[in-house]
Design a protein around this motif. Structure first.
Motif, PDB file in Angstrom:
ATOM      1  N   SER A 177     -52.917 -93.650  33.068  1.00  0.00           N
ATOM      2  CA  SER A 177     -54.035 -94.074  32.291  1.00  0.00           C
ATOM      3  C   SER A 177     -54.012 -93.310  30.975  1.00  0.00           C
ATOM      4  CB  SER A 177     -55.281 -93.519  33.255  1.00  0.00           C
ATOM      5  OG  SER A 177     -55.143 -92.067  33.414  1.00  0.00           O
ATOM      6  N   TRP A 178     -55.099 -93.899  30.079  1.00  0.00           N
ATOM      7  CA  TRP A 178     -55.084 -93.008  28.639  1.00  0.00           C
ATOM      8  C   TRP A 178     -56.478 -92.738  28.562  1.00  0.00           C
ATOM      9  CZ3 TRP A 178     -51.475 -92.994  24.817  1.00  0.00           C
ATOM     10  CH2 TRP A 178     -50.549 -93.796  25.110  1.00  0.00           C
TER      11      TRP A 178
ATOM     12  N   TRP B  32     -59.119 -89.775  20.285  1.00  0.00           N
ATOM     13  CA  TRP B  32     -58.834 -90.926  20.068  1.00  0.00           C
ATOM     14  C   TRP B  32     -59.744 -91.854  19.125  1.00  0.00           C
ATOM     15  CZ3 TRP B  32     -54.089 -93.214  20.817  1.00  0.00           C
ATOM     16  CH2 TRP B  32     -53.340 -92.767  21.785  1.00  0.00           C
ATOM     17  N   GLY B  33     -60.975 -91.273  18.768  1.00  0.00           N
ATOM     18  CA  GLY B  33     -61.853 -92.286  18.263  1.00  0.00           C
ATOM     19  C   GLY B  33     -62.611 -93.044  18.919  1.00  0.00           C
ATOM     20  N   GLY B  34     -62.898 -92.652  20.354  1.00  0.00           N
ATOM     21  CA  GLY B  34     -63.657 -93.489  20.862  1.00  0.00           C
ATOM     22  C   GLY B  34     -63.004 -94.804  21.594  1.00  0.00           C
ATOM     23  N   PRO B  35     -63.534 -95.731  22.183  1.00  0.00           N
ATOM     24  CA  PRO B  35     -62.984 -96.652  22.905  1.00  0.00           C
ATOM     25  C   PRO B  35     -62.502 -97.806  21.863  1.00  0.00           C
ATOM     26  CG  PRO B  35     -65.235 -96.415  23.963  1.00  0.00           C
ATOM     27  CD  PRO B  35     -64.938 -95.402  22.695  1.00  0.00           C
ATOM     28  N   ARG B  36     -63.116 -97.967  20.882  1.00  0.00           N
ATOM     29  CA  ARG B  36     -62.661 -99.095  19.834  1.00  0.00           C
ATOM     30  C   ARG B  36     -61.222 -98.490  19.508  1.00  0.00           C
ATOM     31  NH1 ARG B  36     -67.606-100.649  16.179  1.00  0.00           N
ATOM     32  NH2 ARG B  36     -69.046-101.798  17.880  1.00  0.00           N
ATOM     33  N   HIS B  37     -60.995 -97.386  19.066  1.00  0.00           N
ATOM     34  CA  HIS B  37     -59.768 -96.919  18.695  1.00  0.00           C
ATOM     35  C   HIS B  37     -58.703 -96.942  19.600  1.00  0.00           C
ATOM     36  CE1 HIS B  37     -57.098 -94.994  15.684  1.00  0.00           C
ATOM     37  NE2 HIS B  37     -56.712 -94.133  16.907  1.00  0.00           N
TER      38      HIS B  37
ATOM     39  N   ASP C 115     -58.678 -99.006  22.116  1.00  0.00           N
ATOM     40  CA  ASP C 115     -58.354-100.532  22.506  1.00  0.00           C
ATOM     41  C   ASP C 115     -57.370-101.015  21.105  1.00  0.00           C
ATOM     42  OD1 ASP C 115     -59.931-100.656  24.415  1.00  0.00           O
ATOM     43  OD2 ASP C 115     -61.690-101.654  23.573  1.00  0.00           O
ATOM     44  N   ALA C 116     -57.800-100.721  20.061  1.00  0.00           N
ATOM     45  CA  ALA C 116     -56.612-101.212  18.657  1.00  0.00           C
ATOM     46  C   ALA C 116     -55.211-100.747  19.225  1.00  0.00           C
ATOM     47  CB  ALA C 116     -57.473-100.624  17.645  1.00  0.00           C
ATOM     48  N   VAL C 117     -55.189 -99.228  19.590  1.00  0.00           N
ATOM     49  CA  VAL C 117     -53.804 -98.916  19.693  1.00  0.00           C
ATOM     50  C   VAL C 117     -53.228 -99.773  21.003  1.00  0.00           C
ATOM     51  CG1 VAL C 117     -52.672 -96.962  20.599  1.00  0.00           C
ATOM     52  CG2 VAL C 117     -54.361 -96.505  18.997  1.00  0.00           C
ATOM     53  N   LEU C 118     -54.049 -99.935  21.991  1.00  0.00           N
ATOM     54  CA  LEU C 118     -53.527-100.627  23.141  1.00  0.00           C
ATOM     55  C   LEU C 118     -53.055-102.091  22.667  1.00  0.00           C
ATOM     56  CD1 LEU C 118     -55.829 -99.417  25.939  1.00  0.00           C
ATOM     57  CD2 LEU C 118     -53.372 -98.807  25.747  1.00  0.00           C
TER      58      LEU C 118
ATOM     59  N   ASP D 187     -44.718-104.751  22.104  1.00  0.00           N
ATOM     60  CA  ASP D 187     -43.937-105.256  23.457  1.00  0.00           C
ATOM     61  C   ASP D 187     -43.657-106.714  23.395  1.00  0.00           C
ATOM     62  OD1 ASP D 187     -42.817-104.500  25.841  1.00  0.00           O
ATOM     63  OD2 ASP D 187     -44.467-105.535  26.964  1.00  0.00           O
ATOM     64  N   LEU D 188     -44.661-107.580  23.109  1.00  0.00           N
ATOM     65  CA  LEU D 188     -44.515-108.931  23.215  1.00  0.00           C
ATOM     66  C   LEU D 188     -43.514-109.162  22.238  1.00  0.00           C
ATOM     67  CD1 LEU D 188     -45.639-111.573  24.520  1.00  0.00           C
ATOM     68  CD2 LEU D 188     -47.249-111.534  22.656  1.00  0.00           C
ATOM     69  N   ALA D 189     -43.728-108.713  21.063  1.00  0.00           N
ATOM     70  CA  ALA D 189     -42.611-109.084  20.093  1.00  0.00           C
ATOM     71  C   ALA D 189     -41.101-108.879  20.193  1.00  0.00           C
ATOM     72  CB  ALA D 189     -43.208-108.637  18.492  1.00  0.00           C
TER      73      ALA D 189
END
Length: 98
Positions: free
Chosen positions: A2-3, A9-14, A16-19, A26-28
């Protein structure tokens, strides 16, 4: 695993951007691995020259289709005017029927 989405981390938005960025990377990487594996398989084939020739012919055919589609000129001026007149007459007839 878990993260932590705490203040560092700058809150949930940040986070989410990192994830999202990590997921896209990973997809690439997975797609690149698949492409490399496919190329290796093609290089091992004994009929690679024939396959390349067929691919070249297919690309040329696609190019011809694109050029034919783009090379056709605009519709004739009188044809456009005739379609306008027909559309106006239909519109006027629809208004009269109401």
């Amino acid at each position: 695993m878990s993260w932590d989405t705490g203040p560092e981390w700058g809150g949930p938005r940040h986070s989410d951007a990192v994830l999202l960025a990590a997921g896209m990377a990973d997809l690439a990487a997975g797609a690149l691995g698949s492409v490399v594996g496919g190329l290796r398989g093609l290089l091992r084939r004994s009929d690679a020259a024939g396959l390349a020739g067929e691919g070249q012919q297919e690309i040329k055919a696609r190019g011809r289709l694109v050029l034919d589609r783009c090379a056709s000129g605009p519709p004739a001026h009188l044809e456009v005017l005739a379609r306008h007149v027909t559309a106006r007459r239909r519109g006027a007839a629809d208004v009269r029927q109401r």
